[in-house]
Design an enzyme around this catalytic site. Sequence first.
Site, PDB file in Angstrom:
ATOM      1  N   LYS A  52      44.626  60.318  52.866  1.00 33.97           N
ATOM      2  CA  LYS A  52      45.499  60.323  51.684  1.00 33.97           C
ATOM      3  C   LYS A  52      46.498  61.464  51.783  1.00 33.97           C
ATOM      4  O   LYS A  52      47.685  61.297  51.480  1.00 33.97           O
ATOM      5  CB  LYS A  52      44.655  60.430  50.399  1.00 33.97           C
ATOM      6  CG  LYS A  52      43.897  59.143  50.103  1.00 33.97           C
ATOM      7  CD  LYS A  52      42.875  59.266  48.987  1.00 33.97           C
ATOM      8  CE  LYS A  52      42.072  57.966  48.894  1.00 33.97           C
ATOM      9  NZ  LYS A  52      41.059  57.959  47.853  1.00 33.97           N
ATOM     10  N   GLN A  96      38.110  62.247  44.407  1.00 33.07           N
ATOM     11  CA  GLN A  96      37.493  61.314  45.349  1.00 33.07           C
ATOM     12  C   GLN A  96      36.069  60.994  44.886  1.00 33.07           C
ATOM     13  O   GLN A  96      35.287  61.888  44.570  1.00 33.07           O
ATOM     14  CB  GLN A  96      37.491  61.934  46.763  1.00 33.07           C
ATOM     15  CG  GLN A  96      37.006  61.009  47.864  1.00 33.07           C
ATOM     16  CD  GLN A  96      37.893  59.782  48.070  1.00 33.07           C
ATOM     17  OE1 GLN A  96      39.090  59.807  47.820  1.00 33.07           O
ATOM     18  NE2 GLN A  96      37.301  58.695  48.506  1.00 33.07           N
ATOM     19  N   ASP A 119      44.789  56.589  40.541  1.00 30.68           N
ATOM     20  CA  ASP A 119      43.759  55.644  40.998  1.00 30.68           C
ATOM     21  C   ASP A 119      43.679  54.416  40.092  1.00 30.68           C
ATOM     22  O   ASP A 119      43.105  53.395  40.470  1.00 30.68           O
ATOM     23  CB  ASP A 119      42.377  56.325  40.991  1.00 30.68           C
ATOM     24  CG  ASP A 119      41.967  56.848  42.360  1.00 30.68           C
ATOM     25  OD1 ASP A 119      42.297  56.192  43.360  1.00 30.68           O
ATOM     26  OD2 ASP A 119      41.319  57.903  42.408  1.00 30.68           O
TER      27      ASP A 119
HETATM   28  N1  GUN Z   1      36.071  56.247  46.731  1.00 31.50           N
HETATM   29  C1  GUN Z   1      36.151  55.049  47.357  1.00 31.50           C
HETATM   30  N2  GUN Z   1      37.338  54.455  47.075  1.00 31.50           N
HETATM   31  C2  GUN Z   1      38.012  55.299  46.256  1.00 31.50           C
HETATM   32  C3  GUN Z   1      39.290  55.243  45.649  1.00 31.50           C
HETATM   33  O1  GUN Z   1      40.064  54.285  45.777  1.00 31.50           O
HETATM   34  N3  GUN Z   1      39.622  56.323  44.884  1.00 31.50           N
HETATM   35  C4  GUN Z   1      38.786  57.387  44.715  1.00 31.50           C
HETATM   36  N4  GUN Z   1      39.213  58.384  43.938  1.00 31.50           N
HETATM   37  N5  GUN Z   1      37.598  57.458  45.267  1.00 31.50           N
HETATM   38  C5  GUN Z   1      37.213  56.416  46.041  1.00 31.50           C
END
Ligand code: GUN
Length: 279
Positions: A52, A96, A119
């Site tokens: 990311k 996350q 998100d």
């Molecule tokens: N953990 C697994 N997929 C995601 C996601 O799309 N966003 C976040 N914040 N955590 C995750």
Amino acid sequence: MAKLIDGKCISADIKEELKLKVAELKKQGITGALAVIQVGDDPASSVYVRNKKRACEYIGIDSLSYELPKETTQEELLELIERLNQDGQVKGILVQLPVPAHIDENTVIKAISPKKDVDGFHPQSVGALTIGQKGFVSCTPAGIIQLLKRSEIEIEGKSCVIVGRSNIVGKPMALLMLRENATVTITHSKTKNLKEVCKRADILIVAIGKKEFIDASYVKEGAVVIDVGIHRDENNKLSGDVKFDEVEPLCTAITPVPGGVGPMTIAMLMNNCVQAMTD
Ligand code: GUN
């Protein structure tokens, strides 16, 4: 032979478009940062977070990294989120998941300002999607809509069956397909006659997290199949929720694993970050 829906290529196109947009915004003096918070050092989360941050760098958005020890208390995490909510230069906040067990995920999600919820997990974002109002949309389902549209697969009037009802994929996926005027069925572990239901799908979207669960007997001839699953075997080989070799000959189009849905999630996160900069 089915058309392979190339998520790598489509996500690269989207990131390229966003890079141009960010450069244009910079010229107008519009900038912003994405704050990425990771609590603990789960290796899979570390890989996602790294990717990311890399994507931010690629498209020209600043990323602020908060790598917190796994002992961090919920209160400390909420304090950090509140500080970032108040920081005008921070346009997006991402925690996350999963967070360690002593921290309540829903409390954390709710603490993020809906204006910065890139998100799309905040109840306000989910509510806005439900009633067709503007808000951030969960990245993986938003990415699947882009895969379909950019592959010129018609959605309107089609029968769409979604296997899986998670808050992150299944439910928002259903709402997005409904918004595109598909006729939508959500299935799950208690669905009766799952095979028969799946066999009615013009577009079958599979997000159950069970390796190669969907075989040819679940798929109608001529269907489009989208595989959200990702599983790594002992030799590091990746596979999805769909038995690709068996299902592919039946389809008109299908996503591979890897290189299908996977790369779209980060591309759509970047899209949400740009949306957050301009809202
Ligand atoms: N953990 C697994 N997929 C995601 C996601 O799309 N966003 C976040 N914040 N955590 C995750």
